[in-house]
Design a protein around this motif. Structure first.
Motif, PDB file in Angstrom:
ATOM      1  N   GLU A 127      12.815  16.533   7.029  1.00  0.00           N
ATOM      2  CA  GLU A 127      14.210  16.920   6.749  1.00  0.00           C
ATOM      3  C   GLU A 127      14.764  17.646   7.608  1.00  0.00           C
ATOM      4  O   GLU A 127      15.900  17.539   7.717  1.00  0.00           O
ATOM      5  N   GLU A 175      18.186  26.723  -5.734  1.00  0.00           N
ATOM      6  CA  GLU A 175      16.843  26.376  -4.980  1.00  0.00           C
ATOM      7  C   GLU A 175      16.692  25.571  -5.857  1.00  0.00           C
ATOM      8  O   GLU A 175      15.590  24.441  -5.474  1.00  0.00           O
ATOM      9  N   TRP A 193      24.772  19.737  -1.505  1.00  0.00           N
ATOM     10  CA  TRP A 193      23.601  20.771  -1.034  1.00  0.00           C
ATOM     11  C   TRP A 193      23.341  22.458  -1.306  1.00  0.00           C
ATOM     12  O   TRP A 193      22.693  22.704  -2.335  1.00  0.00           O
ATOM     13  N   ASP A 194      24.109  22.975  -1.122  1.00  0.00           N
ATOM     14  CA  ASP A 194      24.633  24.356  -0.971  1.00  0.00           C
ATOM     15  C   ASP A 194      25.029  24.430  -1.717  1.00  0.00           C
ATOM     16  O   ASP A 194      25.135  25.736  -2.358  1.00  0.00           O
ATOM     17  N   LEU A 226      23.815  23.844  -4.418  1.00  0.00           N
ATOM     18  CA  LEU A 226      22.716  23.605  -5.785  1.00  0.00           C
ATOM     19  C   LEU A 226      22.145  25.016  -5.997  1.00  0.00           C
ATOM     20  O   LEU A 226      22.019  25.674  -5.162  1.00  0.00           O
ATOM     21  N   VAL A 236      21.253  16.027   4.666  1.00  0.00           N
ATOM     22  CA  VAL A 236      19.417  16.837   3.831  1.00  0.00           C
ATOM     23  C   VAL A 236      19.511  15.251   3.144  1.00  0.00           C
ATOM     24  O   VAL A 236      20.493  14.759   2.952  1.00  0.00           O
ATOM     25  N   ARG A 287      13.833  17.076  -4.630  1.00  0.00           N
ATOM     26  CA  ARG A 287      12.639  16.268  -3.310  1.00  0.00           C
ATOM     27  C   ARG A 287      11.926  16.202  -4.632  1.00  0.00           C
ATOM     28  O   ARG A 287      11.030  14.646  -3.759  1.00  0.00           O
ATOM     29  N   GLN A 329      25.356  17.656   2.950  1.00  0.00           N
ATOM     30  CA  GLN A 329      25.227  19.444   3.052  1.00  0.00           C
ATOM     31  C   GLN A 329      25.766  20.272   1.924  1.00  0.00           C
ATOM     32  O   GLN A 329      25.368  21.348   1.688  1.00  0.00           O
ATOM     33  N   GLN A 367      16.837  23.094  -8.433  1.00  0.00           N
ATOM     34  CA  GLN A 367      18.128  21.794  -8.351  1.00  0.00           C
ATOM     35  C   GLN A 367      17.865  21.336  -7.350  1.00  0.00           C
ATOM     36  O   GLN A 367      17.640  20.115  -7.390  1.00  0.00           O
ATOM     37  N   GLN A 368      17.480  21.393  -6.008  1.00  0.00           N
ATOM     38  CA  GLN A 368      16.719  21.746  -4.953  1.00  0.00           C
ATOM     39  C   GLN A 368      15.821  21.124  -4.882  1.00  0.00           C
ATOM     40  O   GLN A 368      15.495  19.956  -4.278  1.00  0.00           O
ATOM     41  N   ASP A 369      14.835  22.144  -5.495  1.00  0.00           N
ATOM     42  CA  ASP A 369      13.633  21.362  -5.714  1.00  0.00           C
ATOM     43  C   ASP A 369      13.345  19.927  -6.181  1.00  0.00           C
ATOM     44  O   ASP A 369      12.712  19.514  -6.596  1.00  0.00           O
TER      45      ASP A 369
END
Length: 352
Positions: A132, A255, A250-251, A253, A142, A262, A247, A257-259
């Motif tokens: 990453e 935290e 992603w920004d 979202l 990302v 992944r 990017q 949702q980001q997790d």
């Protein structure tokens, strides 16, 4: 962050989210770019990730998957994502080898890690964090693994290749690091998208091609237009496909949702490993039972590949800081893994 306990917690959380928002419209509708014209990488693996994202986020993010060439060049998916034409991709990092050869180490390369070793290194040996960080710093995108690559077939070929001498002047379709290493070993290499390989083999534009594992190659029909199946896949013993996120998207979202994205990637890796490993057994048996001639590479040729790969690695490590970091991590891991045979039985048990 990437442990299975985190996955379990996230899945439980997603179930609650899904219950509370089942009737709500998706907050985000994303387009997924891919290089794939069809087959399992598109119709199973890319869709698996998209479905997990939808489920884990309770419908807050929906992803529509597009085949290669629909949203941009099939081999330029990273550009499609960084430009915002697509918010997400299912991609092969090796297609960006020309920008930075470190991509080859993260995608899988000759004399590299097996699928099982790759998963261990990625999730327990620090690989996913390096992955990453590399993608962010060098490509401004990302990215994280979301499919596993099985050991490939070395060649579908219309020329019998068994020795290094047989390899000289072979017109070979390939990509990434192997295109460079194979050239150093004497082949004449060309990079082309997967959808072009069948006709190139059929018309004699190329002599041979490498693409994927037995399962991945089966629906392509390469075995119909090339007489020989060359093994083992020393050029690609294992590897990963990735999912990239723009990017800016992603920004946007949370935290959480980001997790969850992944987590969707890690679950997709596991699913793809199960499905592809099992499907490879049947696909390989079909090759054995079919009209093709199965050819095993000579040990001396395999050793020549190992030697040339090590020389290639050392050269790039001297001039590329990222390459050196990833290579050092993988070599240390391989050294640790060398102890496995001391306490683990071979596949099939002690009677094999």
């Amino acid at each position: 962050m990437y442990k299975m306990t985190r996955i379990a917690l996230s899945v439980g959380l997603a179930a609650g989210l899904a219950t509370g928002s089942a009737m709500a419209e998706a907050a985000e509708s994303w387009k997924m770019a891919t290089p794939w014209s069809g087959g399992p990488w598109l119709e199973r693996d890319a869709e698996t990730f998209a479905n997990y994202v939808n489920q884990l986020t309770g419908g807050e993010i929906e992803i529509e998957v597009f085949p290669g060439g629909t949203l941009g060049g099939a081999l330029r998916v990273t550009n499609t994502v960084t430009s915002g034409v697509a918010e997400v991709s299912h991609n092969y990092i090796n297609y960006d080898y020309g920008t930075d050869p470190t991509a080859a180490l993260l995608a899988g390369h000759s004399s590299g890690l097996t699928p099982e070793e790759f998963m261990l290194w990625m999730y327990e040996g620090g690989g996913v964090e390096l992955y990453e960080q590399f993608r962010r710093e060098v490509f401004d995108v990302v990215a994280f693994p979301c499919s596993i690559l099985g050991t490939e077939i070395f060649l579908h070929s219309n020329k019998k290749v068994q020795t290094l001498e047989d390899f000289q002047g072979l017109r070979l379709r390939t990509s990434g690091a192997w295109a460079e290493i194979a050239s150093r070993l004497g082949a004449s290499t060309v990079v082309m998208a997967g959808g072009e390989i069948y006709s190139a083999l059929e018309r004699g534009v190329i002599d041979a091609a490498e693409w994927g594992s037995p399962e991945m190659n089966r629906p392509t029909g390469f075995q119909e237009v090339a007489q020989y199946v060359i093994l083992p896949g020393v050029h690609q013993s294992g590897g990963f496909l990735e999912c990239q996120v723009n990017q800016e998207a992603w920004d946007g979202l949370s935290e959480e949702q980001q997790d969850l994205l992944r987590v969707a990637g890690k679950l997709s890796v596991y699913d793809s490993w199960l499905a592809s490993s099992f499907a490879d057994l049947d696909a390989y048996q079909a090759l054995i039972d079919g009209p093709n001639e199965m050819v095993q590479l000579d040990d001396s040729f395999i050793q020549a590949i190992y030697d040339e790969t090590e020389a290639w690695e050392n050269e790039y490590a001297e001039e590329n800081e990222w390459f050196a970091r990833v290579l050092e991590s993988q070599r240390s891991f391989k050294e640790a893994m060398s102890r496995w045979p001391e306490y683990r039985l071979p596949i099939g048990g002690a009677n094999n």
